[in-house]
Design a protein around this motif. Sequence first.
Motif, PDB file in Angstrom:
ATOM      1  N   UNK A 165       0.825  -1.208   0.000  1.00 14.10           N
ATOM      2  CA  UNK A 165       0.000   0.000   0.000  1.00 14.10           C
ATOM      3  C   UNK A 165       0.862   1.261   0.000  1.00 14.10           C
ATOM      4  N   UNK A 166       1.953   1.250   0.765  1.00 10.70           N
ATOM      5  CA  UNK A 166       2.819   2.431   0.798  1.00 10.70           C
ATOM      6  C   UNK A 166       3.520   2.654  -0.543  1.00 10.70           C
ATOM      7  N   UNK A 167       4.013   1.566  -1.143  1.00  8.73           N
ATOM      8  CA  UNK A 167       4.717   1.692  -2.423  1.00  8.73           C
ATOM      9  C   UNK A 167       3.769   2.177  -3.521  1.00  8.73           C
ATOM     10  N   UNK A 168       2.569   1.583  -3.590  1.00  6.34           N
ATOM     11  CA  UNK A 168       1.607   1.999  -4.599  1.00  6.34           C
ATOM     12  C   UNK A 168       1.152   3.445  -4.375  1.00  6.34           C
ATOM     13  N   UNK A 199     -11.977  12.997 -15.153  1.00  2.00           N
ATOM     14  CA  UNK A 199     -12.114  11.558 -14.930  1.00  2.00           C
ATOM     15  C   UNK A 199     -11.110  11.052 -13.892  1.00  2.00           C
ATOM     16  N   UNK A 200      -9.870  11.559 -13.942  1.00  2.00           N
ATOM     17  CA  UNK A 200      -8.803  11.002 -13.115  1.00  2.00           C
ATOM     18  C   UNK A 200      -8.805  11.520 -11.680  1.00  2.00           C
ATOM     19  N   UNK A 201      -9.197  12.767 -11.458  1.00  2.00           N
ATOM     20  CA  UNK A 201      -9.093  13.341 -10.120  1.00  2.00           C
ATOM     21  C   UNK A 201      -9.833  12.532  -9.055  1.00  2.00           C
ATOM     22  N   UNK A 202     -11.114  12.204  -9.237  1.00  2.00           N
ATOM     23  CA  UNK A 202     -11.789  11.423  -8.186  1.00  2.00           C
ATOM     24  C   UNK A 202     -11.136  10.070  -7.936  1.00  2.00           C
ATOM     25  N   UNK A 203     -10.747   9.383  -9.001  1.00  3.03           N
ATOM     26  CA  UNK A 203     -10.131   8.072  -8.842  1.00  3.03           C
ATOM     27  C   UNK A 203      -8.776   8.175  -8.148  1.00  3.03           C
ATOM     28  N   UNK A 204      -8.015   9.186  -8.496  1.00  2.00           N
ATOM     29  CA  UNK A 204      -6.676   9.357  -7.927  1.00  2.00           C
ATOM     30  C   UNK A 204      -6.739   9.548  -6.420  1.00  2.00           C
ATOM     31  N   UNK A 205      -7.574  10.461  -5.944  1.00  2.00           N
ATOM     32  CA  UNK A 205      -7.630  10.732  -4.517  1.00  2.00           C
ATOM     33  C   UNK A 205      -8.380   9.637  -3.756  1.00  2.00           C
ATOM     34  N   UNK A 206      -9.300   8.946  -4.405  1.00  2.00           N
ATOM     35  CA  UNK A 206      -9.954   7.805  -3.749  1.00  2.00           C
ATOM     36  C   UNK A 206      -8.964   6.684  -3.482  1.00  2.00           C
ATOM     37  N   UNK A 207      -8.186   6.336  -4.512  1.00  2.34           N
ATOM     38  CA  UNK A 207      -7.198   5.262  -4.357  1.00  2.34           C
ATOM     39  C   UNK A 207      -6.140   5.643  -3.331  1.00  2.34           C
ATOM     40  N   UNK A 208      -5.655   6.894  -3.383  1.00  2.21           N
ATOM     41  CA  UNK A 208      -4.623   7.323  -2.437  1.00  2.21           C
ATOM     42  C   UNK A 208      -5.138   7.325  -1.003  1.00  2.21           C
ATOM     43  N   UNK A 209      -6.389   7.725  -0.801  1.00  2.00           N
ATOM     44  CA  UNK A 209      -6.953   7.700   0.550  1.00  2.00           C
ATOM     45  C   UNK A 209      -7.044   6.271   1.082  1.00  2.00           C
ATOM     46  N   UNK A 210      -7.408   5.333   0.213  1.00  2.00           N
ATOM     47  CA  UNK A 210      -7.463   3.918   0.627  1.00  2.00           C
ATOM     48  C   UNK A 210      -6.070   3.403   0.992  1.00  2.00           C
ATOM     49  N   UNK A 211      -5.069   3.750   0.192  1.00  4.15           N
ATOM     50  CA  UNK A 211      -3.696   3.351   0.500  1.00  4.15           C
ATOM     51  C   UNK A 211      -3.225   3.981   1.813  1.00  4.15           C
ATOM     52  N   UNK A 212      -3.571   5.237   2.037  1.00  7.89           N
ATOM     53  CA  UNK A 212      -3.123   5.937   3.246  1.00  7.89           C
ATOM     54  C   UNK A 212      -3.700   5.311   4.504  1.00  7.89           C
ATOM     55  N   UNK A 213      -5.005   5.046   4.497  1.00  8.72           N
ATOM     56  CA  UNK A 213      -5.616   4.490   5.704  1.00  8.72           C
ATOM     57  C   UNK A 213      -5.125   3.061   5.958  1.00  8.72           C
ATOM     58  N   UNK A 214      -4.840   2.310   4.893  1.00 17.57           N
ATOM     59  CA  UNK A 214      -4.295   0.961   5.067  1.00 17.57           C
ATOM     60  C   UNK A 214      -2.909   1.023   5.700  1.00 17.57           C
ATOM     61  N   UNK A 215      -2.055   1.897   5.190  1.00 16.12           N
ATOM     62  CA  UNK A 215      -0.704   2.039   5.736  1.00 16.12           C
ATOM     63  C   UNK A 215      -0.742   2.501   7.182  1.00 16.12           C
TER      64      UNK A 215
END
Length: 329
Positions: A165-168, A199-215
Amino acid sequence: MCIREVSTGEESDNEMQNQDQNKSQDESQYSDVQNAVLNSEVIPDQVKTKIRKVIDKYTERSNIKNADTSNNEKKINLQPEKETDVVAQTVNNIKIFTDFTTKYWETFKQSNAYKILFRTTQPAHVIAIIAVLCIVSAVVPRSDDKVNNANESHSKVLSLIYLTSFILHMGSQFWMTFVSGLSLYFALPKRNFSEVQRVLFPRYFTINACFSITTLIIFLKYHAFHTWDTEIAIQVSALFTALFLELVIRLYLTPPLVGLLSAKVAIEKAAGIGTKVGSHNLGPLENCPHYVKMNRAFRKIHTIIAIGNILTMVCTVIHLNYLAGKICF
């Protein structure tokens, strides 16, 4: 000097047609001779019978040979098609799945549930509260944490999820900010670049938020609150800041930004501007107060999001420096 004659595809096709015509003429002449011999009254019947047997054997062999040749040609011709069909079938299956998903998504957009989830702020508040509760539950120690913390061994699966999650997370940040964003900005017309951002902005910050909370949650699991020192507190603060910024951007800043982008693109298409690459000329909309106000609001939100994105990257680099100091070779 030597001059080569290059045969075109039309010449080869003409040669094949000529060969087929000659072959058909030979077969017709052979058939005429065969009928003349078998229908002749001079030749005895016994001789005709032997000639007929020979002709039948020759015809049978010729048919078998032609069948084998045609089968080989079919195998040779169909082999590339089979290889191509695998890719084509895969793409077709993906398209069918995408069309199926899009169909039901469009139906869902007409429902009241969609309006509640995406056109009101209450779901954003609920998501933020759930994220905070997850972090608090990870920080607050259990009754047996102090006893078992020293003997607790790290799970390889959790460690793998944590590192992945941190690397991604870090990879998506650098790719989106320094590679994809800059490359598309100087390669696409301004209007098309705005549609890509939408198109990319919502997906980008959604994925990053998921990675952040997992880490963050896994990091807190392996570092109980009573064991924190200055170094661990800095890492928790950096990870929490990154998660907080990404949640705020995704839940409260991205929706109005996407709405402004859609309205801007529609107005620019009607005015016939936004077709230049790497620059933006307002043209006839320069004196339009509605568009100027909308463009100013868009730039303001976009600047805040850009600053927040840079701060999250700083937090990621802080944690990367921490991990680099823990690696033992």
